[in-house]
Design an enzyme around this catalytic site. Structure first.
Site, PDB file in Angstrom:
ATOM      1  N   ARG A 161      52.272  52.980  34.291  1.00 48.24           N
ATOM      2  CA  ARG A 161      53.118  54.086  34.887  1.00 48.24           C
ATOM      3  C   ARG A 161      54.155  54.026  33.975  1.00 48.24           C
ATOM      4  NH1 ARG A 161      50.192  53.347  40.271  1.00 48.24           N
ATOM      5  NH2 ARG A 161      51.427  51.343  40.198  1.00 48.24           N
TER       6      ARG A 161
ATOM      7  N   ASP B 256      46.527  51.592  31.120  1.00 55.14           N
ATOM      8  CA  ASP B 256      45.175  52.082  32.749  1.00 55.14           C
ATOM      9  C   ASP B 256      45.511  54.491  32.348  1.00 55.14           C
ATOM     10  OD1 ASP B 256      45.555  49.903  34.434  1.00 55.14           O
ATOM     11  OD2 ASP B 256      47.653  50.522  34.380  1.00 55.14           O
TER      12      ASP B 256
ATOM     13  N   ASP C  43      42.519  42.974  30.875  1.00 57.57           N
ATOM     14  CA  ASP C  43      43.149  42.674  32.258  1.00 57.57           C
ATOM     15  C   ASP C  43      41.581  42.351  32.993  1.00 57.57           C
ATOM     16  OD1 ASP C  43      44.154  41.630  34.685  1.00 57.57           O
ATOM     17  OD2 ASP C  43      45.652  43.575  34.503  1.00 57.57           O
TER      18      ASP C  43
ATOM     19  N   ARG D 241      59.494  47.740  37.314  1.00 56.08           N
ATOM     20  CA  ARG D 241      60.517  49.339  37.330  1.00 56.08           C
ATOM     21  C   ARG D 241      61.725  49.592  37.164  1.00 56.08           C
ATOM     22  NH1 ARG D 241      55.567  50.261  37.625  1.00 56.08           N
ATOM     23  NH2 ARG D 241      54.079  50.544  39.360  1.00 56.08           N
TER      24      ARG D 241
ATOM     25  N   ASP E 172      34.339  35.396  40.543  1.00 52.58           N
ATOM     26  CA  ASP E 172      32.637  35.055  40.578  1.00 52.58           C
ATOM     27  C   ASP E 172      32.402  33.807  40.381  1.00 52.58           C
ATOM     28  OD1 ASP E 172      29.783  35.669  40.943  1.00 52.58           O
ATOM     29  OD2 ASP E 172      29.663  36.996  39.571  1.00 52.58           O
ATOM     30  N   ILE E 173      31.468  33.299  40.758  1.00 52.70           N
ATOM     31  CA  ILE E 173      30.836  32.089  40.982  1.00 52.70           C
ATOM     32  C   ILE E 173      30.908  31.437  39.619  1.00 52.70           C
ATOM     33  CG2 ILE E 173      28.592  32.541  42.939  1.00 52.70           C
ATOM     34  CD1 ILE E 173      26.995  32.071  40.296  1.00 52.70           C
ATOM     35  N   PRO E 174      31.638  29.609  39.196  1.00 48.84           N
ATOM     36  CA  PRO E 174      31.764  29.625  37.924  1.00 48.84           C
ATOM     37  C   PRO E 174      30.823  29.892  36.976  1.00 48.84           C
ATOM     38  CG  PRO E 174      31.647  28.044  39.530  1.00 48.84           C
ATOM     39  CD  PRO E 174      31.792  29.019  40.018  1.00 48.84           C
TER      40      PRO E 174
ATOM     41  N   LYS F 254      40.891  40.693  34.914  1.00 48.43           N
ATOM     42  CA  LYS F 254      40.359  39.836  36.437  1.00 48.43           C
ATOM     43  C   LYS F 254      39.312  39.337  37.267  1.00 48.43           C
ATOM     44  CE  LYS F 254      44.903  42.510  37.775  1.00 48.43           C
ATOM     45  NZ  LYS F 254      44.851  43.194  37.324  1.00 48.43           N
ATOM     46  N   LEU F 255      38.654  38.499  36.431  1.00 46.79           N
ATOM     47  CA  LEU F 255      37.251  37.812  36.641  1.00 46.79           C
ATOM     48  C   LEU F 255      37.351  37.080  37.855  1.00 46.79           C
ATOM     49  CD1 LEU F 255      35.948  36.282  32.935  1.00 46.79           C
ATOM     50  CD2 LEU F 255      35.600  38.646  34.230  1.00 46.79           C
TER      51      LEU F 255
ATOM     52  N   THR G  86      50.632  42.470  43.250  1.00 48.50           N
ATOM     53  CA  THR G  86      52.561  42.574  43.092  1.00 48.50           C
ATOM     54  C   THR G  86      51.825  43.443  44.169  1.00 48.50           C
ATOM     55  OG1 THR G  86      52.025  43.613  40.776  1.00 48.50           O
ATOM     56  CG2 THR G  86      53.110  41.815  41.207  1.00 48.50           C
TER      57      THR G  86
ATOM     58  N   LYS H 217      47.804  46.344  27.351  1.00 48.11           N
ATOM     59  CA  LYS H 217      46.443  45.517  28.237  1.00 48.11           C
ATOM     60  C   LYS H 217      45.503  47.029  28.068  1.00 48.11           C
ATOM     61  CE  LYS H 217      47.205  45.440  32.628  1.00 48.11           C
ATOM     62  NZ  LYS H 217      46.168  45.573  33.846  1.00 48.11           N
TER      63      LYS H 217
HETATM   64  O1  C5P Z   1      51.693  51.256  36.480  1.00 51.62           O
HETATM   65  P1  C5P Z   1      51.794  50.196  36.549  1.00 51.62           P
HETATM   66  O2  C5P Z   1      53.153  49.675  36.063  1.00 51.62           O
HETATM   67  O3  C5P Z   1      52.409  49.561  38.295  1.00 51.62           O
HETATM   68  O4  C5P Z   1      50.460  48.925  36.276  1.00 51.62           O
HETATM   69  C1  C5P Z   1      51.059  47.134  36.912  1.00 51.62           C
HETATM   70  C2  C5P Z   1      49.819  47.463  35.794  1.00 51.62           C
HETATM   71  O5  C5P Z   1      49.719  45.353  35.779  1.00 51.62           O
HETATM   72  C3  C5P Z   1      47.890  47.736  35.969  1.00 51.62           C
HETATM   73  O6  C5P Z   1      47.746  47.774  34.614  1.00 51.62           O
HETATM   74  C4  C5P Z   1      47.581  46.559  37.096  1.00 51.62           C
HETATM   75  O7  C5P Z   1      46.318  46.202  37.058  1.00 51.62           O
HETATM   76  C5  C5P Z   1      48.283  45.263  37.185  1.00 51.62           C
HETATM   77  N1  C5P Z   1      48.922  43.856  37.714  1.00 51.62           N
HETATM   78  C6  C5P Z   1      49.202  44.217  38.667  1.00 51.62           C
HETATM   79  N2  C5P Z   1      49.743  42.992  39.357  1.00 51.62           N
HETATM   80  C7  C5P Z   1      48.771  41.578  39.339  1.00 51.62           C
HETATM   81  C8  C5P Z   1      47.584  41.805  38.171  1.00 51.62           C
HETATM   82  C9  C5P Z   1      47.856  43.485  36.890  1.00 51.62           C
HETATM   83  O8  C5P Z   1      49.718  45.477  38.696  1.00 51.62           O
HETATM   84  N3  C5P Z   1      49.404  41.194  39.757  1.00 51.62           N
END
Ligand code: C5P
Length: 252
Positions: A218, A15, A65, A186, A70-72, A67-68, A121, A37
């Site tokens: 992070r 990221d 990643d 974490r 939209d319409i099919p 995360k699409l 999440t 990712k």
């Molecule tokens: O920095 P952190 O560890 O929170 O990064 C989590 C990564 O996982 C981010 O790139 C975020 O876009 C991705 N993600 C998420 N929750 C989801 C799907 C993907 O946090 N359900």
């Protein structure tokens, strides 16, 4: 019994805003993580060239990643375009319709594994309620995750993205039919300033609960030494795996 290496569980979320910012991280972490990712920020800025860069320098698999949602017809074509980039995983949101998920799987054509994003999440029950979900689904996101995971499984997705706390019921219901990819990891409480993740878990707890891949951003990116941070997480995964001798290697 062949086991997956602990590092293969670790997905580092790149990221960062640009290829220039990604490159030193990819080089530093090459060989230390199982997958990189590429998320929206980096892909929108750099396009497919960044996947080539990560492949050349990272020596690891790639999770795009996108995360699409939209319409099919659009999702089918976008997924086909993503599959042509020779990446390993691409995401699509589960929340809209089974047809969208089926279109994603069709577009992938077996060239890339499709993962359904169940419930982000970062989302807490109050937000799900505010978004109009019925109280019984909003109050326990687990119910919603199971329902959306069932849609993903029926559509032929390879796996889902979910929070660590949903792993146990997900594995009970779907066993090895769905890969479980878990962000919100974490290693230590409070380590990310102003954290937006709400449903978090440690690497060891997530692996013990059955996670197939852990997505960490992070805590590695912002560490004084990202390699050391990644290695410490891999060590925690390794300890958790050695306490779970039943887990075997599968091509995941
Ligand atoms: O920095 P952190 O560890 O929170 O990064 C989590 C990564 O996982 C981010 O790139 C975020 O876009 C991705 N993600 C998420 N929750 C989801 C799907 C993907 O946090 N359900």
């Amino acid at each position: 019994m062949i086991r997956r290496a602990a590092k293969d569980y670790l997905v580092f979320a790149l990221d960062v805003p640009s290829a220039a910012a990604a490159e030193p991280l990819v080089e530093r972490l090459a060989g230390a993580v199982g997958m990189f990712k590429i998320g929206l920020e980096l892909f929108v800025r750099e396009g497919p060239a960044v996947a080539d860069l990560v492949r050349r320098r990272g020596g690891a698999r790639i999770f795009l990643d996108l995360k699409l949602h939209d319409i099919p017809a659009t999702v089918r074509r976008a997924m086909a375009a993503a599959a042509a980039l020779e990446v390993d995983f691409v995401t699509v949101h589960c929340g809209e319709s089974p047809a969208m998920l089926e279109a994603a799987v069709e577009g992938a054509g077996g060239r890339v594994k499709v993962l359904g994003v169940t419930v982000l999440t970062s989302v807490a029950p109050a937000e799900l309620k505010a978004a109009g979900l019925r109280p019984e689904l909003a109050e326990d996101p687990g119910h919603l995750v199971l329902r959306r995971a069932a849609m993903a499984a029926d559509a032929g997705c390879a796996g889902v993205v979910c929070a660590g706390h949903e792993l146990e019921m997900l594995k009970q219901r779907f066993d090895d039919r769905l890969l479980a990819v878990v962000p919100g990891i974490r290693p230590a409480a409070g380590e990310v300033a102003g954290d937006d993740q709400r449903r978090v878990m440690t690497p060891a707890a997530a692996v013990a609960a059955g996670a197939d891949h852990l997505v960490v951003g992070r805590p590695i990116r912002d560490a004084a030494d990202p390699l050391q941070a990644a290695e410490a997480i891999v060590e925690q995964i390794s300890v958790a795996l050695s306490g779970d001798s039943n887990r075997t290697a599968k091509p995941r």
